[in-house]
Design a protein around this motif. Structure first.
Motif, PDB file in Angstrom:
ATOM      1  N   ALA A  91       2.925  -4.864  -5.478  1.00  0.00           N
ATOM      2  CA  ALA A  91       3.724  -3.628  -5.511  1.00  0.00           C
ATOM      3  C   ALA A  91       4.421  -3.453  -4.170  1.00  0.00           C
ATOM      4  N   ILE A  92       5.146  -4.507  -3.740  1.00  0.00           N
ATOM      5  CA  ILE A  92       5.882  -4.428  -2.470  1.00  0.00           C
ATOM      6  C   ILE A  92       7.326  -4.041  -2.755  1.00  0.00           C
ATOM      7  N   VAL A  93       8.152  -4.114  -1.735  1.00  0.00           N
ATOM      8  CA  VAL A  93       9.558  -3.725  -1.828  1.00  0.00           C
ATOM      9  C   VAL A  93      10.265  -4.443  -3.003  1.00  0.00           C
ATOM     10  N   GLU A  94      11.193  -3.706  -3.644  1.00  0.00           N
ATOM     11  CA  GLU A  94      11.882  -4.225  -4.841  1.00  0.00           C
ATOM     12  C   GLU A  94      13.004  -5.178  -4.430  1.00  0.00           C
TER      13      GLU A  94
ATOM     14  N   LEU B  49       2.599  -6.066 -14.828  1.00  0.00           N
ATOM     15  CA  LEU B  49       1.813  -4.854 -15.058  1.00  0.00           C
ATOM     16  C   LEU B  49       2.633  -3.724 -14.454  1.00  0.00           C
ATOM     17  N   HIS B  50       3.291  -2.949 -15.299  1.00  0.00           N
ATOM     18  CA  HIS B  50       4.189  -1.902 -14.806  1.00  0.00           C
ATOM     19  C   HIS B  50       3.531  -0.540 -14.970  1.00  0.00           C
ATOM     20  N   PHE B  51       3.133   0.028 -13.822  1.00  0.00           N
ATOM     21  CA  PHE B  51       2.449   1.330 -13.801  1.00  0.00           C
ATOM     22  C   PHE B  51       3.481   2.437 -13.604  1.00  0.00           C
ATOM     23  N   PHE B  52       3.022   3.684 -13.764  1.00  0.00           N
ATOM     24  CA  PHE B  52       3.908   4.840 -13.635  1.00  0.00           C
ATOM     25  C   PHE B  52       3.375   5.797 -12.580  1.00  0.00           C
ATOM     26  N   ASN B  53       4.311   6.474 -11.932  1.00  0.00           N
ATOM     27  CA  ASN B  53       3.997   7.368 -10.822  1.00  0.00           C
ATOM     28  C   ASN B  53       3.771   8.799 -11.315  1.00  0.00           C
ATOM     29  N   PRO B  54       2.715   9.493 -10.911  1.00  0.00           N
ATOM     30  CA  PRO B  54       1.610   9.054 -10.063  1.00  0.00           C
ATOM     31  C   PRO B  54       0.562   8.250 -10.856  1.00  0.00           C
TER      32      PRO B  54
ATOM     33  N   ASN C 286       4.499  -5.405 -10.294  1.00  0.00           N
ATOM     34  CA  ASN C 286       4.732  -4.045 -10.788  1.00  0.00           C
ATOM     35  C   ASN C 286       6.230  -3.708 -10.737  1.00  0.00           C
ATOM     36  N   THR C 287       7.059  -4.734 -10.646  1.00  0.00           N
ATOM     37  CA  THR C 287       8.510  -4.498 -10.527  1.00  0.00           C
ATOM     38  C   THR C 287       9.056  -3.591 -11.626  1.00  0.00           C
ATOM     39  N   SER C 288      10.041  -2.756 -11.246  1.00  0.00           N
ATOM     40  CA  SER C 288      10.685  -1.881 -12.239  1.00  0.00           C
ATOM     41  C   SER C 288      11.951  -2.503 -12.787  1.00  0.00           C
ATOM     42  N   SER C 289      12.575  -3.392 -12.018  1.00  0.00           N
ATOM     43  CA  SER C 289      13.922  -3.802 -12.433  1.00  0.00           C
ATOM     44  C   SER C 289      14.188  -5.301 -12.368  1.00  0.00           C
TER      45      SER C 289
ATOM     46  N   VAL D 120      12.027 -11.456  -1.374  1.00  0.00           N
ATOM     47  CA  VAL D 120      10.780 -11.105  -0.671  1.00  0.00           C
ATOM     48  C   VAL D 120       9.583 -11.319  -1.601  1.00  0.00           C
ATOM     49  N   LYS D 121       9.740 -10.947  -2.858  1.00  0.00           N
ATOM     50  CA  LYS D 121       8.639 -11.127  -3.823  1.00  0.00           C
ATOM     51  C   LYS D 121       8.395 -12.626  -4.061  1.00  0.00           C
ATOM     52  N   GLN D 122       9.484 -13.394  -4.193  1.00  0.00           N
ATOM     53  CA  GLN D 122       9.331 -14.842  -4.425  1.00  0.00           C
ATOM     54  C   GLN D 122       8.642 -15.516  -3.241  1.00  0.00           C
TER      55      GLN D 122
ATOM     56  N   GLY E  13       0.826  -1.227   0.000  1.00  0.00           N
ATOM     57  CA  GLY E  13       0.000   0.000   0.000  1.00  0.00           C
ATOM     58  C   GLY E  13       0.844   1.254   0.000  1.00  0.00           C
ATOM     59  N   GLY E  14       2.032   1.187  -0.617  1.00  0.00           N
ATOM     60  CA  GLY E  14       2.915   2.359  -0.690  1.00  0.00           C
ATOM     61  C   GLY E  14       2.520   3.268  -1.835  1.00  0.00           C
ATOM     62  N   LEU E  15       3.508   3.997  -2.311  1.00  0.00           N
ATOM     63  CA  LEU E  15       3.306   4.966  -3.392  1.00  0.00           C
ATOM     64  C   LEU E  15       2.535   4.351  -4.568  1.00  0.00           C
ATOM     65  N   MET E  16       3.014   3.228  -5.068  1.00  0.00           N
ATOM     66  CA  MET E  16       2.428   2.637  -6.277  1.00  0.00           C
ATOM     67  C   MET E  16       1.152   1.851  -5.967  1.00  0.00           C
ATOM     68  N   GLY E  17       1.207   1.001  -4.942  1.00  0.00           N
ATOM     69  CA  GLY E  17       0.059   0.145  -4.633  1.00  0.00           C
ATOM     70  C   GLY E  17      -1.185   0.946  -4.315  1.00  0.00           C
ATOM     71  N   ALA E  18      -1.028   2.028  -3.554  1.00  0.00           N
ATOM     72  CA  ALA E  18      -2.195   2.858  -3.210  1.00  0.00           C
ATOM     73  C   ALA E  18      -2.795   3.454  -4.486  1.00  0.00           C
TER      74      ALA E  18
HETATM   75  P1  NAI Z   1       6.863   1.822  -1.331  1.00  0.00           P
HETATM   76  O1  NAI Z   1       8.045   1.627  -0.462  1.00  0.00           O
HETATM   77  O2  NAI Z   1       6.217   3.163  -1.411  1.00  0.00           O
HETATM   78  O3  NAI Z   1       5.726   0.754  -0.952  1.00  0.00           O
HETATM   79  C1  NAI Z   1       5.963  -0.601  -0.724  1.00  0.00           C
HETATM   80  C2  NAI Z   1       4.941  -1.090   0.296  1.00  0.00           C
HETATM   81  O4  NAI Z   1       4.997  -2.514   0.358  1.00  0.00           O
HETATM   82  C3  NAI Z   1       5.191  -0.572   1.720  1.00  0.00           C
HETATM   83  O5  NAI Z   1       4.008   0.017   2.221  1.00  0.00           O
HETATM   84  C4  NAI Z   1       5.577  -1.838   2.501  1.00  0.00           C
HETATM   85  O6  NAI Z   1       5.109  -1.812   3.845  1.00  0.00           O
HETATM   86  C5  NAI Z   1       4.854  -2.912   1.707  1.00  0.00           C
HETATM   87  N1  NAI Z   1       5.418  -4.256   1.847  1.00  0.00           N
HETATM   88  C6  NAI Z   1       6.722  -4.622   1.867  1.00  0.00           C
HETATM   89  N2  NAI Z   1       6.830  -5.958   1.974  1.00  0.00           N
HETATM   90  C7  NAI Z   1       5.566  -6.465   2.021  1.00  0.00           C
HETATM   91  C8  NAI Z   1       5.009  -7.763   2.102  1.00  0.00           C
HETATM   92  N3  NAI Z   1       5.786  -8.843   2.176  1.00  0.00           N
HETATM   93  N4  NAI Z   1       3.657  -7.896   2.111  1.00  0.00           N
HETATM   94  C9  NAI Z   1       2.857  -6.818   2.025  1.00  0.00           C
HETATM   95  N5  NAI Z   1       3.330  -5.563   1.936  1.00  0.00           N
HETATM   96  C10 NAI Z   1       4.660  -5.379   1.919  1.00  0.00           C
HETATM   97  O7  NAI Z   1       7.347   1.328  -2.795  1.00  0.00           O
HETATM   98  P2  NAI Z   1       6.771   1.748  -4.238  1.00  0.00           P
HETATM   99  O8  NAI Z   1       7.528   2.925  -4.754  1.00  0.00           O
HETATM  100  O9  NAI Z   1       5.292   1.794  -4.177  1.00  0.00           O
HETATM  101  O10 NAI Z   1       7.245   0.502  -5.126  1.00  0.00           O
HETATM  102  C11 NAI Z   1       6.602  -0.755  -5.067  1.00  0.00           C
HETATM  103  C12 NAI Z   1       6.984  -1.571  -6.296  1.00  0.00           C
HETATM  104  O11 NAI Z   1       6.619  -0.850  -7.470  1.00  0.00           O
HETATM  105  C13 NAI Z   1       8.464  -1.896  -6.446  1.00  0.00           C
HETATM  106  O12 NAI Z   1       8.591  -3.174  -7.015  1.00  0.00           O
HETATM  107  C14 NAI Z   1       8.959  -0.829  -7.420  1.00  0.00           C
HETATM  108  O13 NAI Z   1      10.071  -1.255  -8.147  1.00  0.00           O
HETATM  109  C15 NAI Z   1       7.753  -0.689  -8.318  1.00  0.00           C
HETATM  110  N6  NAI Z   1       7.617   0.583  -9.048  1.00  0.00           N
HETATM  111  C16 NAI Z   1       7.893   1.779  -8.432  1.00  0.00           C
HETATM  112  C17 NAI Z   1       7.722   2.972  -9.141  1.00  0.00           C
HETATM  113  C18 NAI Z   1       7.991   4.282  -8.483  1.00  0.00           C
HETATM  114  O14 NAI Z   1       7.994   5.308  -9.200  1.00  0.00           O
HETATM  115  N7  NAI Z   1       8.181   4.353  -7.176  1.00  0.00           N
HETATM  116  C19 NAI Z   1       7.268   2.989 -10.544  1.00  0.00           C
HETATM  117  C20 NAI Z   1       6.911   1.682 -11.056  1.00  0.00           C
HETATM  118  C21 NAI Z   1       7.123   0.533 -10.325  1.00  0.00           C
END
Ligand code: NAI
Length: 302
Positions: free
Chosen positions: A107-110, A157-162, A135-138, A114-116, A23-28
């Motif tokens: 859309a959790i930590v990159e 599914l790779h989305f873009f911010n915001p 939604n991984t970027s890399s 952890v994703k696996q 529920g971070g930047l992207m997931g929300a």
């Molecule tokens: P973020 O750090 O804002 O959010 C990640 C969220 O995932 C955090 O709220 C964290 O508590 C939660 N989380 C971590 N491990 C978890 C788990 N095991 N189960 C449930 N929740 C968990 O990160 P952000 O920026 O939203 O990035 C998320 C993904 O999206 C990454 O894979 C990143 O590479 C990708 N992405 C990021 C972009 C960006 O502009 N920030 C653009 C496109 C993709």
């Protein structure tokens, strides 16, 4: 033609219930857009506190949308916000909520491990029909998918911010992704009101593969003393029609994120000069100057 219309409608109807994990930047943002387009969404994160923050962020963002969209009729705007919020629930237990879901968007930590671990656990709990996406970027989608036994129902599914503003979704077909899954993901992206493009499972897909080396080239040009940051930014805005210059964009994306991506590519392909590390970028990251989010990157931010 009628056949393709009805088959796309059928696929579209298939994805109604979406689980967004992270529920971070992207997931929300992804949860907000899916809920706004009539999907029922469960947003998952690790704690209730984080989920509360995500929900607050979504509500604030929806109110901004409503204010613009329903400028003439604020009461319709409030009804819109409430209707969308009703489509979203939250949970800290991904394994149990995934049991009733059509699509998982992660859309959790990159971090590959952890994703696996997450997808390995979800694979055992989710129904046959459920499609998994990251939604991984890399990271390669195939590497994440390898923790599951549903390679055919796994894609990117790779989305873009915001997310609510940016129209593009890169839909990634990994070697194991079936055509049916891929088509369903294209349809889902359209149902979100986005414009999908088809990508192969290659580093950076389309946008980042072009954008990250471009931004790094701008840093190198500046490091060689061939242009000031300000002049390079102005040049690319007025000369190439880009809405932001490369240094402004680096500050917006985050210097740590950009470094993380380039370091990963450099490790895999050390001879490619486009992926060479930049001393200036590394120095700023080491100093904690990560861009807008820390108040300073290449520029100072208020
Ligand atoms: P973020 O750090 O804002 O959010 C990640 C969220 O995932 C955090 O709220 C964290 O508590 C939660 N989380 C971590 N491990 C978890 C788990 N095991 N189960 C449930 N929740 C968990 O990160 P952000 O920026 O939203 O990035 C998320 C993904 O999206 C990454 O894979 C990143 O590479 C990708 N992405 C990021 C972009 C960006 O502009 N920030 C653009 C496109 C993709």
């Amino acid at each position: 033609c009628i056949r393709s219309l009805s088959s796309s409608a059928a696929l579209n109807a298939a994805i109604k219930h979406v689980t967004v994990i992270g529920g971070g930047l992207m997931g929300a943002g992804i949860a907000q857009v899916a809920a706004s387009t009539g999907h029922s969404v469960v947003l998952v994160d690790t704690s209730e506190d984080i989920l509360k923050k995500s929900a607050k962020g979504i509500e604030a963002s929806l109110k901004r949308v409503a204010k613009k969209k329903f400028a003439e009729k604020p009461e319709d705007g409030e009804a819109f916000v409430q209707k969308v919020l009703k489509n979203i629930s939250t949970s800290t237990d991904a394994v149990s909520v995934v049991q009733g879901t059509d699509l998982v968007v992660e859309a959790i930590v990159e971090n590959l491990k952890v994703k696996q671990d997450l997808f390995g656990a979800l694979d055992k709990a989710a129904p046959e029909r459920t499609i998994f996406t990251s939604n991984t970027s890399s990271l390669p989608i195939a590497d994440i998918a390898s923790s599951t036994a549903r390679l055919d129902r796994f894609g990117g599914l790779h989305f873009f911010n915001p997310v609510p503003m940016m129209k593009l979704v890169e839909v990634i077909k990994a070697p194991g992704t079936s055509q049916q899954t891929f088509d369903a993901l294209l349809e889902f992206s359209k149902a979100l009101g986005k414009h999908p493009v088809s990508c192969k499972d290659t580093p950076g897909f389309i946008v980042n593969r072009l954008l990250v080396p471009y931004m790094l080239e701008a840093v190198r040009l500046h490091e060689r003393g061939h242009g000031s940051k300000e002049d390079i930014d102005v040049a690319m805005k007025l000369g190439a029609g880009y809405p932001m210059g490369p240094f402004e964009l680096l500050d917006y994306v985050g210097l740590d994120t950009s470094k993380f991506i380039i370091d990963g590519w450099h490790e895999k392909d050390p001879d490619n000069p486009l992926f060479a590390p930049s001393p200036l970028l590394n120095k700023l990251v080491a100093e904690g100057k990560l861009g807008k989010k820390t108040g300073e990157g290449f520029y100072k931010h208020k």
